[in-house]
Design a protein around this motif. Structure first.
Motif, mmCIF file in Angstrom:
data_model
loop_
_atom_site.group_PDB
_atom_site.id
_atom_site.type_symbol
_atom_site.label_atom_id
_atom_site.label_comp_id
_atom_site.label_asym_id
_atom_site.label_seq_id
_atom_site.Cartn_x
_atom_site.Cartn_y
_atom_site.Cartn_z
ATOM 1 N N THR A 60 0.868 -1.166 0.000
ATOM 2 C CA THR A 60 0.000 0.000 0.000
ATOM 3 C C THR A 60 0.904 1.215 0.000
ATOM 4 N N THR A 61 0.621 2.166 -0.874
ATOM 5 C CA THR A 61 1.398 3.396 -0.928
ATOM 6 C C THR A 61 0.491 4.569 -0.628
ATOM 7 N N THR A 62 0.906 5.397 0.310
ATOM 8 C CA THR A 62 0.183 6.630 0.622
ATOM 9 C C THR A 62 1.066 7.791 0.217
ATOM 10 N N THR A 63 0.440 8.844 -0.285
ATOM 11 C CA THR A 63 1.191 9.996 -0.785
ATOM 12 C C THR A 63 0.629 11.270 -0.191
ATOM 13 N N GLU A 64 1.289 12.401 -0.504
ATOM 14 C CA GLU A 64 0.822 13.710 -0.043
ATOM 15 C C GLU A 64 -0.654 13.870 -0.381
ATOM 16 N N GLY A 65 -1.413 14.420 0.538
ATOM 17 C CA GLY A 65 -2.834 14.628 0.330
ATOM 18 C C GLY A 65 -3.672 13.444 0.772
ATOM 19 N N ASP A 66 -3.042 12.328 1.104
ATOM 20 C CA ASP A 66 -3.753 11.137 1.575
ATOM 21 C C ASP A 66 -3.779 11.188 3.106
ATOM 22 N N ALA A 67 -4.960 11.170 3.685
ATOM 23 C CA ALA A 67 -5.085 11.254 5.147
ATOM 24 C C ALA A 67 -4.346 10.109 5.837
ATOM 25 N N ALA A 68 -4.244 8.959 5.179
ATOM 26 C CA ALA A 68 -3.553 7.822 5.783
ATOM 27 C C ALA A 68 -2.068 8.100 5.969
ATOM 28 N N LEU A 69 -1.482 8.952 5.132
ATOM 29 C CA LEU A 69 -0.064 9.287 5.278
ATOM 30 C C LEU A 69 0.175 10.010 6.599
ATOM 31 N N ASP A 70 -0.627 11.037 6.868
ATOM 32 C CA ASP A 70 -0.480 11.781 8.118
ATOM 33 C C ASP A 70 -0.778 10.890 9.323
ATOM 34 N N ALA A 71 -1.825 10.074 9.224
ATOM 35 C CA ALA A 71 -2.176 9.188 10.332
ATOM 36 C C ALA A 71 -1.062 8.180 10.596
ATOM 37 N N THR A 72 -0.444 7.682 9.541
ATOM 38 C CA THR A 72 0.631 6.698 9.702
ATOM 39 C C THR A 72 1.834 7.320 10.394
ATOM 40 N N PHE A 73 2.236 8.510 9.945
ATOM 41 C CA PHE A 73 3.370 9.174 10.597
ATOM 42 C C PHE A 73 3.038 9.532 12.045
ATOM 43 N N GLU A 74 1.804 9.976 12.300
ATOM 44 C CA GLU A 74 1.392 10.287 13.673
ATOM 45 C C GLU A 74 1.466 9.032 14.543
ATOM 46 N N ALA A 75 0.992 7.918 14.019
ATOM 47 C CA ALA A 75 1.006 6.669 14.788
ATOM 48 C C ALA A 75 2.435 6.196 15.051
ATOM 49 N N LEU A 76 3.295 6.274 14.046
ATOM 50 C CA LEU A 76 4.673 5.814 14.223
ATOM 51 C C LEU A 76 5.463 6.704 15.174
ATOM 52 N N ALA A 77 5.038 7.951 15.343
ATOM 53 C CA ALA A 77 5.707 8.865 16.273
ATOM 54 C C ALA A 77 5.255 8.653 17.712
#
Length: 128
Positions: A11-28
């Motif tokens: 699965t690839t998430t890119t800029e503008g994809d809410a899952a990208l921000d959620a993934t980085f937030e979760a990993l932090a």
């Protein structure tokens, strides 16, 4: 929000994809990382709270955040008495961050991880 199971190996998430921000937030978040480490086998939110030594309310918030990412898959633990419960399993083996002209992208690869197989291999679960 329940995310449907992944149908491909990555699965690839890119800029503008809410899952990208959620993934980085979760990993932090240390609690999210602890939940991901404990999610090698399917667990309920209360099992994560116990295993990770975090409050149940915190576990619910963190599992909800992780469910918005490609890192955690949601399923159902069936109970013969009808008391079914949501359970979660790690749905990623690797993640790679790529920086390009279009911004940041995150590729998450399950490398053959199969949440259904993991659920069927859980103690007390039978396919019969």
């Amino acid at each position: 929000m329940k995310r449907p199971p992944r149908t491909t190996d990555a699965t690839t998430t890119t800029e503008g994809d809410a899952a990208l921000d959620a993934t980085f937030e979760a990993l932090a978040d240390a609690d999210c990382r602890a939940i991901l480490a404990a999610a090698a086998t399917p667990k309920t939110t209360s099992e994560f709270a116990d295993d990770c030594d975090i409050a149940l309310s915190t576990a619910y918030r963190k599992v909800e955040l992780l469910s918005e990412t490609p890192l955690l898959a949601e399923g159902v633990r069936f109970d013969p008495d009808g008391d079914h419960a949501a359970e979660y399993v790690r749905d990623a083996a690797e993640a790679a961050i790529e920086f390009g002209d279009d911004g940041v992208s995150l590729a998450v690869d399950d490398e053959g991880a199969d949440p259904l197989a993991a659920a069927l291999n859980a103690p007390g679960v039978s396919a019969d």
